[in-house]
Write a protein that holds these residues in place. Sequence first.
Motif, mmCIF file in Angstrom:
data_model
loop_
_atom_site.group_PDB
_atom_site.id
_atom_site.type_symbol
_atom_site.label_atom_id
_atom_site.label_comp_id
_atom_site.label_asym_id
_atom_site.label_seq_id
_atom_site.Cartn_x
_atom_site.Cartn_y
_atom_site.Cartn_z
ATOM 1 N N LEU A 42 36.204 35.086 38.924
ATOM 2 C CA LEU A 42 35.897 33.681 39.156
ATOM 3 C C LEU A 42 35.874 32.914 37.828
ATOM 4 O O LEU A 42 36.473 31.840 37.698
ATOM 5 C CB LEU A 42 34.543 33.571 39.855
ATOM 6 C CG LEU A 42 34.134 32.226 40.432
ATOM 7 C CD1 LEU A 42 34.986 31.864 41.634
ATOM 8 C CD2 LEU A 42 32.666 32.250 40.833
ATOM 9 N N GLU A 43 35.209 33.463 36.830
ATOM 10 C CA GLU A 43 35.115 32.793 35.533
ATOM 11 C C GLU A 43 36.473 32.691 34.854
ATOM 12 O O GLU A 43 36.816 31.654 34.271
ATOM 13 C CB GLU A 43 34.114 33.531 34.647
ATOM 14 C CG GLU A 43 32.678 33.392 35.125
ATOM 15 C CD GLU A 43 31.705 34.213 34.294
ATOM 16 O OE1 GLU A 43 32.167 34.964 33.405
ATOM 17 O OE2 GLU A 43 30.489 34.113 34.536
ATOM 18 N N ALA A 44 37.263 33.770 34.913
ATOM 19 C CA ALA A 44 38.575 33.745 34.267
ATOM 20 C C ALA A 44 39.490 32.718 34.933
ATOM 21 O O ALA A 44 40.241 31.994 34.253
ATOM 22 C CB ALA A 44 39.207 35.135 34.318
ATOM 23 N N ALA A 45 39.445 32.622 36.256
ATOM 24 C CA ALA A 45 40.302 31.678 36.965
ATOM 25 C C ALA A 45 39.875 30.239 36.704
ATOM 26 O O ALA A 45 40.716 29.352 36.495
ATOM 27 C CB ALA A 45 40.278 31.973 38.464
ATOM 28 N N LEU A 46 38.570 29.991 36.727
ATOM 29 C CA LEU A 46 38.072 28.625 36.558
ATOM 30 C C LEU A 46 38.179 28.140 35.118
ATOM 31 O O LEU A 46 38.007 26.946 34.852
ATOM 32 C CB LEU A 46 36.617 28.540 37.021
ATOM 33 C CG LEU A 46 36.386 28.718 38.526
ATOM 34 C CD1 LEU A 46 34.894 28.705 38.840
ATOM 35 C CD2 LEU A 46 37.097 27.631 39.329
#
Length: 642
Positions: free
Chosen positions: A517-521
């Motif tokens: 989630l963090e990498a995508a956002l």
Amino acid sequence: MTGEAWFAVLADGERSRAAAQALRPLAARTIEHASGRPWLLGNWPDGRVTVAAAGAARLAVIGLCPVTAGALAERLAGVRGPEDVEAAAAGLTGSFHLAASVGGRVRVRGSASGVRRLFHAEVAGVTVAADRADTLAALTGAGVDERVLALHLLSSPPPYPLDAHCVWRGVTALPPQDCLLIEGDGRARAQRWWDPPEPWLTAAEGAPALRSALIAAVGARTADVRALSCDLSGGLDSTSVCFLAAAALFPAGTPARGAHAGTPVRGAHLPRPRLVALTWEGRDPANDDAAWAGRAAAHLPHAEHVVPRRTQQPVWYAGLPGMEVPTDEPGPWVRDRAALAATARLMTRRGSRLHLTGAGADELFTAFPAHLHDDVRVRPLATLARLYRQHTHQPWPLWPVLRGLTDRRDFDRWLADWAGGLARRPSPPPRGRPRPCVTWGEELRMPVWATPEAVRAVVGLLREAADARPLPLAAGRGQHTALAHARASGLRVRQLQQVLAPLGLECSAPYLDDGVLEAALAVRPDERGGDGRYKPVLKEAMAGIVPGSLLRRETKGEYSADLLTGLRRNRPALLALFEDSRLAGAGLVDADALRSRLTSLHAPGPDVLRGLDPTLGCETWLRDRAGGGGPATPGGAPCPFP
């Protein structure tokens, strides 16, 4: 994994004794504080809770995470208070709850996407937290909150910030970005533990971190498994998960399936693992998903590809009479209950107890139109040029979009206006060309069969939310929209877990892990698609793992034929379900209006199709709860509904 898994968390104090006594008849397992008092009680399968101890401190990881007790103990050594817990957990991979007991204080949280969620309620004068709302409802004798049930007619799960409401009275849903701090005397307060990253990266810049996060997420699920199954729909999302799983299970040089059967590849004493890929074919001959799934399977020589014949596939809405609903809140998954049961049978027969899905990828790797509202203020000419190119690629009504770009409403003002519009026009808006949403979110409408009382309930909750002046999930509309959709996907996956677990199959979504989630956002919303590009960040991250020929797919399957077939074949069962409607008895739907729509001579219109699944989810959930006796286990809490 079989049966319903759940856990509850208690404070480290004498005042929790009565709550512990109430929980003990329901719980098969107990983990204690350093004081010897009960800390974690519940039912969970072997290998799903890892606990470390260091002096008077305890740290527990509950869920899918490959950390060992020894490694967790090393992390715990530096913890002096609840404020140190996140630093100790940094870098843990997988999907899990995190609980700590330090110096008589308790800290517990779920995951940022909401897949791992928490609820809390007052039991015998102290706060008790649990991962299932009906666990707490069983303890407190809580009934269903009719106003919140009406929210689930709007959408299930309700969108942010309405997702903070729990359908059980007296039970509070903890927002995914918050943790719960419970003092020794049983008092509790919420505290923020997670914030989304600032989206500064291009697709090329963000792809390496996303690649590493996805490899770690799937690796957390493949450690020491003997058999693993995955969805293989033919789309990019599930295809990527299958190839990641194959890379983790079968290192380079592993003989293909069927060659040298029984050859050890993970050490002399370990048997070769098994990977099963499942494809359900669509009923529309023009749907090429299954063809692409077959091409992907041809590149997966270690996997068994299971493709049930169309005649063996359950249609949508099958199996409605007498359906048991194991979820703690309503959900639209009931449309797929027969297919989910078939999935569990097919996969468990082949030895799988863990099934991976591509859920969450659409939400993370799609450029929602709301980002145009942010970009036009930073790069106006480039944004207008992009909007024009998008208009020519996928025709939009251009003037409404341009007008929307001038909208300067804050999030709370938008909520208030949504409430006002819902009060004036409770039914779906007129049909026409779809308009891309550049506001803070889609202004959902109640189904046409909702009663005025149900509409008023939802309008009231919307206005209460607006009056509380909530902050958006992110400063920019594009990032807020992506995260709101990801959270909705997380809550849906959570319900699928509750449906499949009693059938012996654990469901898991690597895309919704915190690290992914963090990498995508961290990637700019405008870099996640548009201008004819399809999920460029995910494609960049999967280069070299997924064959290039599969990454170049530009089509997407369409399933309206499956929907209409299911409605046609199961129309009598749907009509019978609403003959004695619990929702009608509660004053929330007009059953005659609903049946009239379902029996129309022509195919139901978009307004019916949009509202049917949430309504059906609420009706079956309410029937199951109203028909139950006393709550002996989670999932059995009765519904003292007036």
